[in-house]
Design a protein around this motif. Structure first.
Motif, PDB file in Angstrom:
ATOM      1  N   LEU A  12      14.433  11.801   5.775  1.00  0.00           N
ATOM      2  CA  LEU A  12      13.496  10.702   5.558  1.00  0.00           C
ATOM      3  C   LEU A  12      13.375  10.257   4.104  1.00  0.00           C
ATOM      4  CD1 LEU A  12      10.586  11.868   7.917  1.00  0.00           C
ATOM      5  CD2 LEU A  12      12.217  10.028   8.339  1.00  0.00           C
ATOM      6  N   SER A  13      13.561  11.177   3.165  1.00  0.00           N
ATOM      7  CA  SER A  13      13.351  10.844   1.763  1.00  0.00           C
ATOM      8  C   SER A  13      14.461   9.939   1.247  1.00  0.00           C
ATOM      9  CB  SER A  13      13.288  12.119   0.918  1.00  0.00           C
ATOM     10  OG  SER A  13      13.218  11.781  -0.451  1.00  0.00           O
ATOM     11  N   ARG A  14      14.081   8.988   0.413  1.00  0.00           N
ATOM     12  CA  ARG A  14      15.050   8.069  -0.183  1.00  0.00           C
ATOM     13  C   ARG A  14      15.450   8.497  -1.585  1.00  0.00           C
ATOM     14  NH1 ARG A  14      11.377   3.018   1.753  1.00  0.00           N
ATOM     15  NH2 ARG A  14      11.885   3.107   3.983  1.00  0.00           N
ATOM     16  N   GLU A  15      15.043   9.666  -1.990  1.00  0.00           N
ATOM     17  CA  GLU A  15      15.438  10.175  -3.308  1.00  0.00           C
ATOM     18  C   GLU A  15      16.932  10.452  -3.337  1.00  0.00           C
ATOM     19  OE1 GLU A  15      13.219  13.633  -4.253  1.00  0.00           O
ATOM     20  OE2 GLU A  15      11.283  12.724  -3.800  1.00  0.00           O
ATOM     21  N   ASP A  16      17.459  10.554  -4.556  1.00  0.00           N
ATOM     22  CA  ASP A  16      18.845  10.969  -4.731  1.00  0.00           C
ATOM     23  C   ASP A  16      18.989  12.422  -4.277  1.00  0.00           C
ATOM     24  OD1 ASP A  16      21.538  10.261  -6.138  1.00  0.00           O
ATOM     25  OD2 ASP A  16      21.003  12.273  -6.864  1.00  0.00           O
ATOM     26  N   PHE A  17      20.144  12.749  -3.674  1.00  0.00           N
ATOM     27  CA  PHE A  17      20.319  14.097  -3.125  1.00  0.00           C
ATOM     28  C   PHE A  17      20.214  15.171  -4.202  1.00  0.00           C
ATOM     29  CE2 PHE A  17      22.830  17.767  -1.724  1.00  0.00           C
ATOM     30  CZ  PHE A  17      22.217  18.032  -0.513  1.00  0.00           C
ATOM     31  N   PHE A  27       0.838  -1.213   0.000  1.00  0.00           N
ATOM     32  CA  PHE A  27       0.000   0.000   0.000  1.00  0.00           C
ATOM     33  C   PHE A  27       0.860   1.245   0.000  1.00  0.00           C
ATOM     34  CE2 PHE A  27      -3.664   2.510   0.790  1.00  0.00           C
ATOM     35  CZ  PHE A  27      -3.281   3.471   1.680  1.00  0.00           C
ATOM     36  N   TRP A  28       1.849   1.293   0.915  1.00  0.00           N
ATOM     37  CA  TRP A  28       2.701   2.483   0.981  1.00  0.00           C
ATOM     38  C   TRP A  28       3.670   2.553  -0.181  1.00  0.00           C
ATOM     39  CZ3 TRP A  28       0.717   6.165   3.149  1.00  0.00           C
ATOM     40  CH2 TRP A  28      -0.061   5.994   4.289  1.00  0.00           C
ATOM     41  N   GLY A  29       4.024   1.375  -0.738  1.00  0.00           N
ATOM     42  CA  GLY A  29       4.861   1.406  -1.926  1.00  0.00           C
ATOM     43  C   GLY A  29       4.154   2.090  -3.074  1.00  0.00           C
ATOM     44  N   SER A  30       2.863   1.833  -3.209  1.00  0.00           N
ATOM     45  CA  SER A  30       2.101   2.458  -4.298  1.00  0.00           C
ATOM     46  C   SER A  30       1.959   3.939  -4.090  1.00  0.00           C
ATOM     47  CB  SER A  30       0.719   1.810  -4.404  1.00  0.00           C
ATOM     48  OG  SER A  30      -0.057   2.110  -3.269  1.00  0.00           O
ATOM     49  N   ILE A  31       1.783   4.373  -2.815  1.00  0.00           N
ATOM     50  CA  ILE A  31       1.633   5.803  -2.543  1.00  0.00           C
ATOM     51  C   ILE A  31       2.941   6.532  -2.799  1.00  0.00           C
ATOM     52  CG2 ILE A  31       1.238   7.493  -0.725  1.00  0.00           C
ATOM     53  CD1 ILE A  31      -0.767   5.703   0.468  1.00  0.00           C
ATOM     54  N   ASN A  32       4.029   5.984  -2.332  1.00  0.00           N
ATOM     55  CA  ASN A  32       5.295   6.708  -2.378  1.00  0.00           C
ATOM     56  C   ASN A  32       5.944   6.681  -3.748  1.00  0.00           C
ATOM     57  OD1 ASN A  32       5.076   7.249   0.331  1.00  0.00           O
ATOM     58  ND2 ASN A  32       6.142   5.375   0.936  1.00  0.00           N
ATOM     59  N   GLN A  86       4.660   9.270   3.186  1.00  0.00           N
ATOM     60  CA  GLN A  86       5.733   8.286   3.314  1.00  0.00           C
ATOM     61  C   GLN A  86       5.699   7.556   4.652  1.00  0.00           C
ATOM     62  OE1 GLN A  86       9.636   9.880   3.707  1.00  0.00           O
ATOM     63  NE2 GLN A  86      10.670   7.947   3.286  1.00  0.00           N
ATOM     64  N   THR A  87       5.494   8.301   5.732  1.00  0.00           N
ATOM     65  CA  THR A  87       5.630   7.724   7.071  1.00  0.00           C
ATOM     66  C   THR A  87       4.312   7.276   7.672  1.00  0.00           C
ATOM     67  OG1 THR A  87       5.447   9.930   8.077  1.00  0.00           O
ATOM     68  CG2 THR A  87       7.668   9.138   7.543  1.00  0.00           C
ATOM     69  N   ALA A  88       3.184   7.672   7.070  1.00  0.00           N
ATOM     70  CA  ALA A  88       1.847   7.332   7.574  1.00  0.00           C
ATOM     71  C   ALA A  88       1.586   7.923   8.941  1.00  0.00           C
ATOM     72  CB  ALA A  88       1.640   5.816   7.606  1.00  0.00           C
ATOM     73  N   VAL A  89       2.188   9.078   9.262  1.00  0.00           N
ATOM     74  CA  VAL A  89       1.902   9.761  10.518  1.00  0.00           C
ATOM     75  C   VAL A  89       1.101  11.020  10.214  1.00  0.00           C
ATOM     76  CG1 VAL A  89       3.987   8.887  11.604  1.00  0.00           C
ATOM     77  CG2 VAL A  89       4.031  11.147  10.536  1.00  0.00           C
TER      78      VAL A  89
END
Length: 457
Positions: free
Chosen positions: A419-424, A4-9, A103-106
């Protein structure tokens, strides 16, 4: 859940989705507010319009009274560029906050700090929110304490000095007990949508009166005293607007603007109660609220400045009381703006109380007794500060340069980078880095200039 979160992010570039784009869009519309699923089944949520009004009420408060003074010390073009920059950065930082929620669901600013830096991050964010909101609420009450007796006295003929209804402290206590405390006790922020819409129309009325009264006050300025007119200045340059202007008072420009656009502590509570919540829908709420606030701020500041020029007061209404005493429209708009500022106080109670709850009672179920006691304690603190703090400009300056810049610029940028896993080198991470550095530089520079100004005085 991971799928579910993979699809959102996937839309944000954090994770690689293995699901079709249709499912991504569907997941995005569901929003990450899973913890509130049961609550939404009971309540349909707050409409788009009321959410905009609530957010505008969180944005617009006493800051509108100080922006004409800021324009006088930065110039029309300087002010416009700075105000636009703060508004755009504020909107972008909300975009980062909402992205991190996906991303974090908070659903809280404090929990974003927890995800990013553990318990110390949560404590720092909660403490910053508490300090910021207590400073904001006390500044609003301070304006009411100083301006409401004067506004009432203008409607009276004769000598009523010594009357209880002309004593600022007495009026403040009555207002806090009879209006602020009951509204702040409401369990949901969405319930304040009706009072927020009323506050918005008061702000619009305020801007319209400033436009109209620009032609009622001549320049060079004259004072009417004992039926004689005293010209304040003969200099024709005093009636020419400046495009750019910088002085030691310009140090208060960025902090005042940051203070005036801060709504980030209310973003996530409003998001939680939004009807059909999604990141896109909440971003539209934010963009609409910030754009309308920017328009009202700019019009009020521009025509306020073009009325008084360099003689504009740090609190705009004081100028109209001085040059247009006993003007019915001015007296009415003063009461309206004071009421609008008053209605902002209960709204800011919500994130302050939530931060206190999350710091000390995060593992406890909801309790009306605890809810009421914390609201009461906050009410007492802001009431005491409003009674004993002498100068509101110091509140704007220090709170705006420290906690406001942290909540608008520093924390969203820092948390996104963490938190982001994107490239810098991605655009969003570069934007977050610019936001972080801008907040640190602007906050420290403004705070240093304000402290230097205090030392010189």
């Amino acid at each position: 859940m991971e799928a579910f979160w993979g699809s959102i992010n996937a839309e944000q570039g954090w994770l690689v989705s293995s699901q079709p784009s249709e499912e991504v869009a569907a997941a995005e519309e569901l929003s990450p507010l899973l913890s509130n699923e049961l609550q939404r089944q009971v309540s349909p949520g707050v409409s788009f319009g009321f959410s905009v009004f609530n957010l505008m009420n969180a944005i617009m408060g006493s800051g509108i009274l100080g922006l004409a003074y800021v324009m006088a010390n930065t110039g029309i073009l300087g002010f416009s560029l700075l105000l636009l920059m703060v508004a755009l950065l504020g909107s972008y930082s909300v975009h980062l906050l909402l992205s991190m929620c996906i991303q974090t669901a908070v659903t809280s600013y404090e929990d974003l700090g927890l995800f990013a830096f553990g318990l110390p991050g949560k404590v720092v964010v909660a403490g910053t929110i508490i300090i910021q909101n207590i400073g904001a609420m006390s500044s609003y009450l301070l304006i009411i304490k100083t301006e409401l007796p004067a506004a009432i006295s203008e409607f009276l003929t004769g000598d009523y000095s010594g009357s209880w209804y002309l004593d600022g402290q007495t009026l403040l206590i009555i207002i806090c007990v009879g209006i602020v405390f009951p509204l702040a006790l409401l369990p949901k922020i969405g319930f304040l949508g009706y009072t927020s819409s009323l506050s918005f129309f008061f702000m619009v009325f305020f801007a319209l009166v400033i436009i109209i009264k620009k032609w009622a006050i001549p320049c060079p300025l004259t004072l009417n005293h004992t039926e004689e007119f005293f010209q304040i200045s003969n200099a024709t340059d005093d009636c020419k607007p400046k495009l750019f202007h910088f002085s030691k008072e310009s140090a208060y420009a960025i902090p005042t603007m940051a203070f005036s656009f801060l709504c980030h502590t209310s973003i996530l509570p409003i998001y939680c109660e939004l009807q059909s919540p999604s990141k896109k829908r909440m971003q539209n709420v934010t963009n609409t609220a910030i754009a309308l606030s920017f328009l009202i701020y700019f019009i009020s500041a521009l025509f306020g400045y073009l009325t008084f020029y360099d003689k504009v007061e740090s609190e705009l209404l004081q100028g109209y009381s001085k040059y247009l005493p006993h003007d019915v429209i001015v007296m009415t708009v003063k009461l309206c703006i004071l009421f609008a500022v008053l209605l902002t106080v209960p709204l800011i109670h919500f994130p302050a109380r939530k931060a206190l709850m999350m710091m000390f009672f995060s593992n406890f179920p909801f309790s009306w007794i605890r809810h009421s006691l914390i609201t009461l304690v906050l009410n007492i603190i802001i009431l005491l500060l409003a009674i004993y703090v002498p100068d509101i400009r110091n509140v704007f300056g220090v709170v705006g340069a420290s906690t406001s810049t942290c909540l608008i610029f520093v924390f969203p940028g820092l948390f996104y980078l963490k938190l982001s896993r994107e490239d810098f080198l991605s655009w969003k991470k570069l934007g977050a880095f610019v936001l972080l550095i801008s907040g640190i530089l602007l906050g420290n520079f403004s705070l240093a200039l304000i402290v230097f100004d205090w030392i010189n005085k």
